[in-house]
Design an enzyme around this catalytic site. Structure first.
Site, PDB file in Angstrom:
ATOM      1  N   ASP A   1     -41.279 -34.978 -25.040  1.00  0.00           N
ATOM      2  CA  ASP A   1     -41.319 -33.545 -25.303  1.00  0.00           C
ATOM      3  C   ASP A   1     -42.496 -33.266 -26.228  1.00  0.00           C
ATOM      4  O   ASP A   1     -42.676 -33.964 -27.239  1.00  0.00           O
ATOM      5  CB  ASP A   1     -40.025 -33.080 -25.975  1.00  0.00           C
ATOM      6  CG  ASP A   1     -38.810 -33.200 -25.058  1.00  0.00           C
ATOM      7  OD1 ASP A   1     -38.980 -33.628 -23.902  1.00  0.00           O
ATOM      8  OD2 ASP A   1     -37.703 -32.872 -25.511  1.00  0.00           O
TER       9      ASP A   1
ATOM     10  N   ASP B   1     -29.905 -26.044 -16.686  1.00  0.00           N
ATOM     11  CA  ASP B   1     -29.558 -26.216 -18.101  1.00  0.00           C
ATOM     12  C   ASP B   1     -28.347 -25.345 -18.382  1.00  0.00           C
ATOM     13  O   ASP B   1     -28.399 -24.119 -18.179  1.00  0.00           O
ATOM     14  CB  ASP B   1     -30.723 -25.803 -18.994  1.00  0.00           C
ATOM     15  CG  ASP B   1     -32.000 -26.577 -18.678  1.00  0.00           C
ATOM     16  OD1 ASP B   1     -31.889 -27.700 -18.157  1.00  0.00           O
ATOM     17  OD2 ASP B   1     -33.099 -26.048 -18.951  1.00  0.00           O
TER      18      ASP B   1
END
Length: 238
Positions: free
Chosen positions: A8, A127
């Site tokens: 990330d 998500d």
């Protein structure tokens, strides 16, 4: 089962967040160097998330370019891919596959079109909190998970990346029940994401392979030293 170590990126640096919340970053260093280490260990895929793009505050596309130039590894890229221009930029940056999130919920007609055009180069990130989708960097609610799966299945989506956002970065174990339910609703491939804290968590996912879970994304557990990528690959049989 494929293990996808995660990178990330915020402001050019590899970080991990807690439950995806901005401002909770722990910094781990240079993304390209980490990608090279993952590749040398034997990973066939890495899951790269441009968090600045996801939060709408910038882009780290140059980092993805650098990773693609320096490492012979498949890149699954996520974050801020919401239109033709950003999709092309992601693919041109070296991504083998892109993971659509907010766009799939907010612009379903565009999503259906690019699924038809690009096939398995498009994955959709689901998500969720409970069975409610989370969008805009997990800051907004986006409808029902299973209604979205039905729509995307009809469009021919071949792969979903399923993240329980309450698990992400928490090292509390994956949501096996959620993954089983998703697999029961679709014939598409599923990649598990969020909460993996131990090698036993990976072992717990292995029985789901025959139900459709083809891979698992692992982030914080590797960075924190809970286990090594080499150990994860061995357990997964990757």
């Amino acid at each position: 089962m494929i293990v996808l170590p995660a990178i990330d990126i915020v402001d050019g640096r590899a970080v991990r967040l807690h439950q995806g919340k901005a401002g909770t970053e722990t910094v781990y260093g240079d993304p390209a160097s980490i990608a090279r280490e993952f590749a040398s260990t034997g990973a066939s895929w890495i899951h790269v998330v441009d968090l600045d793009a996801a939060f709408g505050r910038g882009s780290n596309a140059h980092i993805t370019h650098e990773i693609a130039r320096s490492v012979d590894i498949n890149i699954e890229l996520s974050g801020g891919i919401r239109d033709d221009e950003s999709l092309k930029r992601a693919l041109d940056a070296g991504a083998r596959r892109v993971n659509l999130g907010t766009a799939a919920i907010e612009n379903p007609e565009w999503t259906k079109r690019v699924i038809g055009e690009y096939g398995d180069r498009i994955a959709v990130g689901l998500d969720v909190r409970g069975s409610t989708l989370a969008t805009r960097g997990w800051t907004e609610a986006g409808g029902d998970l299973f209604e979205m799966i039905a729509m995307l299945d009809e469009a021919g989506c071949e792969r979903y990346v399923v993240t329980d956002v309450t698990k992400d970065g928490t090292l509390t174990g994956p949501n096996v029940q959620l993954l089983e339910e998703v697999c029961s609703r679709t014939d598409a491939h599923v990649v598990a994401s969020g909460g993996v804290s131990s090698l036993d968590d990976i072992r717990a996912l292995l029985p789901l392979a025959e139900k459709g879970v083809e891979g698992v994304i692992v982030g914080k557990a590797i960075y924190s030293g809970a286990f090594t990528l080499a150990q994860a690959l061995e357990v997964a049989g990757a």
